[in-house]
Motif scaffolding. Sequence first.
Motif, PDB file in Angstrom:
ATOM      1  N   ARG A  47      15.723  65.180  -5.904  1.00 43.70           N
ATOM      2  CA  ARG A  47      17.015  65.646  -6.404  1.00 43.70           C
ATOM      3  C   ARG A  47      17.028  65.683  -7.925  1.00 43.70           C
ATOM      4  NH1 ARG A  47      20.968  62.070  -2.401  1.00 43.70           N
ATOM      5  NH2 ARG A  47      20.621  63.331  -0.522  1.00 43.70           N
ATOM      6  N   ARG A  48      17.783  66.640  -8.457  1.00 40.67           N
ATOM      7  CA  ARG A  48      17.919  66.741  -9.913  1.00 40.67           C
ATOM      8  C   ARG A  48      19.396  66.764 -10.299  1.00 40.67           C
ATOM      9  NH1 ARG A  48      14.732  71.908 -11.507  1.00 40.67           N
ATOM     10  NH2 ARG A  48      15.020  72.455  -9.306  1.00 40.67           N
ATOM     11  N   LEU A  49      19.684  66.173 -11.452  1.00 48.74           N
ATOM     12  CA  LEU A  49      21.055  66.061 -11.932  1.00 48.74           C
ATOM     13  C   LEU A  49      21.115  66.529 -13.378  1.00 48.74           C
ATOM     14  CD1 LEU A  49      24.021  65.070 -11.744  1.00 48.74           C
ATOM     15  CD2 LEU A  49      23.183  62.776 -12.349  1.00 48.74           C
ATOM     16  N   TYR A  50      22.038  67.470 -13.651  1.00 45.84           N
ATOM     17  CA  TYR A  50      22.241  67.973 -15.007  1.00 45.84           C
ATOM     18  C   TYR A  50      23.686  67.730 -15.423  1.00 45.84           C
ATOM     19  CZ  TYR A  50      17.839  70.350 -14.062  1.00 45.84           C
ATOM     20  OH  TYR A  50      16.530  70.623 -13.726  1.00 45.84           O
ATOM     21  N   VAL A  51      23.871  67.478 -16.696  1.00 42.80           N
ATOM     22  CA  VAL A  51      25.199  67.218 -17.245  1.00 42.80           C
ATOM     23  C   VAL A  51      25.452  68.209 -18.372  1.00 42.80           C
ATOM     24  CG1 VAL A  51      26.704  65.509 -18.326  1.00 42.80           C
ATOM     25  CG2 VAL A  51      25.032  64.781 -16.613  1.00 42.80           C
ATOM     26  N   MET A  52      26.664  68.775 -18.404  1.00 35.93           N
ATOM     27  CA  MET A  52      26.990  69.794 -19.390  1.00 35.93           C
ATOM     28  C   MET A  52      28.405  69.574 -19.904  1.00 35.93           C
ATOM     29  SD  MET A  52      27.814  73.084 -16.904  1.00 35.93           S
ATOM     30  CE  MET A  52      28.641  74.015 -18.200  1.00 35.93           C
ATOM     31  N   GLY A  53      28.827  70.402 -20.856  1.00 30.93           N
ATOM     32  CA  GLY A  53      30.224  70.466 -21.233  1.00 30.93           C
ATOM     33  C   GLY A  53      30.619  69.703 -22.484  1.00 30.93           C
ATOM     34  N   CYS A  54      31.930  69.501 -22.607  1.00 31.95           N
ATOM     35  CA  CYS A  54      32.527  68.982 -23.838  1.00 31.95           C
ATOM     36  C   CYS A  54      32.013  67.597 -24.208  1.00 31.95           C
ATOM     37  CB  CYS A  54      34.044  68.933 -23.696  1.00 31.95           C
ATOM     38  SG  CYS A  54      34.821  70.548 -23.506  1.00 31.95           S
ATOM     39  N   LEU A  55      31.856  66.723 -23.219  1.00 34.65           N
ATOM     40  CA  LEU A  55      31.426  65.362 -23.539  1.00 34.65           C
ATOM     41  C   LEU A  55      29.989  65.336 -24.043  1.00 34.65           C
ATOM     42  CD1 LEU A  55      32.376  62.481 -23.671  1.00 34.65           C
ATOM     43  CD2 LEU A  55      31.613  62.151 -21.304  1.00 34.65           C
ATOM     44  N   VAL A 109      28.712  67.710 -25.931  1.00 38.74           N
ATOM     45  CA  VAL A 109      28.835  68.123 -27.329  1.00 38.74           C
ATOM     46  C   VAL A 109      29.312  66.965 -28.184  1.00 38.74           C
ATOM     47  CG1 VAL A 109      30.046  69.679 -28.917  1.00 38.74           C
ATOM     48  CG2 VAL A 109      29.278  70.516 -26.685  1.00 38.74           C
ATOM     49  N   ARG A 110      30.258  66.206 -27.661  1.00 39.76           N
ATOM     50  CA  ARG A 110      30.895  65.169 -28.463  1.00 39.76           C
ATOM     51  C   ARG A 110      30.124  63.857 -28.485  1.00 39.76           C
ATOM     52  NH1 ARG A 110      36.987  62.683 -27.991  1.00 39.76           N
ATOM     53  NH2 ARG A 110      36.862  61.541 -29.951  1.00 39.76           N
ATOM     54  N   SER A 111      29.513  63.466 -27.365  1.00 40.69           N
ATOM     55  CA  SER A 111      28.930  62.114 -27.248  1.00 40.69           C
ATOM     56  C   SER A 111      27.573  62.162 -26.567  1.00 40.69           C
ATOM     57  CB  SER A 111      29.889  61.202 -26.462  1.00 40.69           C
ATOM     58  OG  SER A 111      31.164  61.179 -27.037  1.00 40.69           O
ATOM     59  N   SER A 112      26.700  63.032 -27.031  1.00 39.39           N
ATOM     60  CA  SER A 112      25.405  63.205 -26.389  1.00 39.39           C
ATOM     61  C   SER A 112      24.592  61.908 -26.383  1.00 39.39           C
ATOM     62  CB  SER A 112      24.623  64.318 -27.090  1.00 39.39           C
ATOM     63  OG  SER A 112      23.340  64.443 -26.542  1.00 39.39           O
ATOM     64  N   ASP A 113      24.533  61.213 -27.513  1.00 37.52           N
ATOM     65  CA  ASP A 113      23.726  59.991 -27.591  1.00 37.52           C
ATOM     66  C   ASP A 113      24.256  58.926 -26.639  1.00 37.52           C
ATOM     67  OD1 ASP A 113      22.165  61.201 -29.491  1.00 37.52           O
ATOM     68  OD2 ASP A 113      23.138  60.239 -31.193  1.00 37.52           O
ATOM     69  N   GLU A 114      25.574  58.802 -26.564  1.00 37.19           N
ATOM     70  CA  GLU A 114      26.165  57.816 -25.657  1.00 37.19           C
ATOM     71  C   GLU A 114      25.822  58.138 -24.210  1.00 37.19           C
ATOM     72  OE1 GLU A 114      30.601  56.251 -24.220  1.00 37.19           O
ATOM     73  OE2 GLU A 114      30.414  57.757 -25.816  1.00 37.19           O
ATOM     74  N   GLU A 166      18.459  58.702 -16.637  1.00 36.30           N
ATOM     75  CA  GLU A 166      17.844  59.353 -15.473  1.00 36.30           C
ATOM     76  C   GLU A 166      18.220  60.821 -15.349  1.00 36.30           C
ATOM     77  OE1 GLU A 166      19.691  55.402 -13.921  1.00 36.30           O
ATOM     78  OE2 GLU A 166      20.068  56.888 -15.521  1.00 36.30           O
ATOM     79  N   VAL A 167      19.259  61.244 -16.059  1.00 38.94           N
ATOM     80  CA  VAL A 167      19.701  62.640 -15.977  1.00 38.94           C
ATOM     81  C   VAL A 167      18.560  63.561 -16.402  1.00 38.94           C
ATOM     82  CG1 VAL A 167      21.255  64.349 -17.008  1.00 38.94           C
ATOM     83  CG2 VAL A 167      22.155  62.146 -16.230  1.00 38.94           C
ATOM     84  N   ASP A 168      18.410  64.660 -15.690  1.00 43.80           N
ATOM     85  CA  ASP A 168      17.284  65.572 -15.933  1.00 43.80           C
ATOM     86  C   ASP A 168      17.494  66.503 -17.123  1.00 43.80           C
ATOM     87  OD1 ASP A 168      15.382  65.143 -13.476  1.00 43.80           O
ATOM     88  OD2 ASP A 168      17.418  65.162 -12.675  1.00 43.80           O
ATOM     89  N   GLY A 169      18.725  66.639 -17.581  1.00 46.66           N
ATOM     90  CA  GLY A 169      18.959  67.483 -18.748  1.00 46.66           C
ATOM     91  C   GLY A 169      20.419  67.477 -19.139  1.00 46.66           C
ATOM     92  N   PHE A 170      20.668  67.552 -20.446  1.00 45.39           N
ATOM     93  CA  PHE A 170      22.027  67.615 -20.992  1.00 45.39           C
ATOM     94  C   PHE A 170      22.206  68.954 -21.710  1.00 45.39           C
ATOM     95  CE2 PHE A 170      21.066  63.130 -20.594  1.00 45.39           C
ATOM     96  CZ  PHE A 170      22.242  62.588 -20.117  1.00 45.39           C
TER      97      PHE A 170
END
Length: 437
Positions: free
Chosen positions: A83-91, A93-98, A105-109
């Motif tokens: 399984r793969r998990l990707y995260v996108m959107g406003c957060l 842009v605002r808090s990538s390092d956090e 473990e997320v596969d991509g931001f």
Amino acid sequence: MARERDAMRAPRVHLASLGCAKNLVDSERLLGRLAAAGAIVGAPIEEADIAIVNTCGFIAPAREESIDVLREYLLWRAAGPARRLYVMGCLVVRSSDELRAIAPEVDGFFGIDDHAALVRAVGLGETDAEEEGRLLLTPQHTAYLRIADGCDNRCAYCTIPSIRGPFRSRPLDAILREANDLAAFGVREVNLIGQDTSLYGADLASRVGIHDVVEHLSRIRKFRWIRLLYVHPAHVTDRLIDTYASLPNVVPYVDLPLQHLSDRVLEAMNRRVTQADCLRLIERWRARVPGIALRTTFIVGFPGETEEQFSELLDLVRELSFDHLGAFAYSPEDGTPAALLPGRVPAEVVADRLRRLMELQRDIVRRANEARIGTEAEALIDAPAGRRDLWIGRTATQAPDVDPITRIRGKKLAAGEFVRVRIVGFDDYDLEASAIA
């Protein structure tokens, strides 16, 4: 051979969209792009190969919700090695390092405008963005139509300009092409959105305005209801109000976020309007469009807000009797001027003020709903309510997702149908009605 077959199979994608209607449109555009590239979209999470979380980063509660949902999806990812998990959107842009620290473990931001990169990460080819369209996440008969993005207002409390950039109007011809596509698909209610819809066209050489957009959309005969959301009070013109008054398929409803009604607080918020401006504007709307429903939002506990200023807000809310009102506790956001202001209001005081405001609004709505009993209205059926002959619908003065609903009893009704109803009761904010044969 089984592994090769799996590699050749189109990926099944599940998407969780959080936050506002603008975010929802981003999700719909991404799904359109993924589908055009060959993915199977809309898969239940238990059947998905890939999950995407479109986050909201506007204020603290929204960020907390995004992180909570992300943690749930991390458990899903850990349960299947492929399984793969990707995260996108406003957060992102605002808090990538956090986010990266919380969920390595997320596969991509990916940011707001990184749809092409996300499609590539999923393992699909390039597509033509102009030909992809949207896959609606709303019922087929209703849709949001984004006419602009970004914001130039620079309200002291708001992070939107740093997340979504400066205000940018979409070209009118692009808006109309998309609108005609939506009408052809079966959309009968279109809700116009943007960070500040009333400013539409200020950045365009053609100098068209929001009234031009509304007038053009009104000529699309399949649109029964046209609704305008996110109307900043500083940019409303008489031409727009007159357009409302003259076009029958523009519903008598406007979303007018005022945020406060004390001059001192409005100035500290950098809202660019005074109390008198707001009162005159409301008077103009109500005079030119009798029966118009006004929706607004207020922020309680802004730094320096005194009890006297809050009482002033309460008195005006009582006097103005808004049809719909949302209220939020002030949230100090890093990078905003308001976060540096002195006079922080204690949390218990903010909570008490929020309670008092919403109790007042509940009483206002109850009185208004009592007066509606026995009256008739046109309603749009959204979905069955889970019981025989009971449906969830809305009148023209109820916007999707943010306003109360109307529960409608009637036989042989269907989602997407407009029906005449008689109001027979209410349950706090929601109305109860019977279809008129």
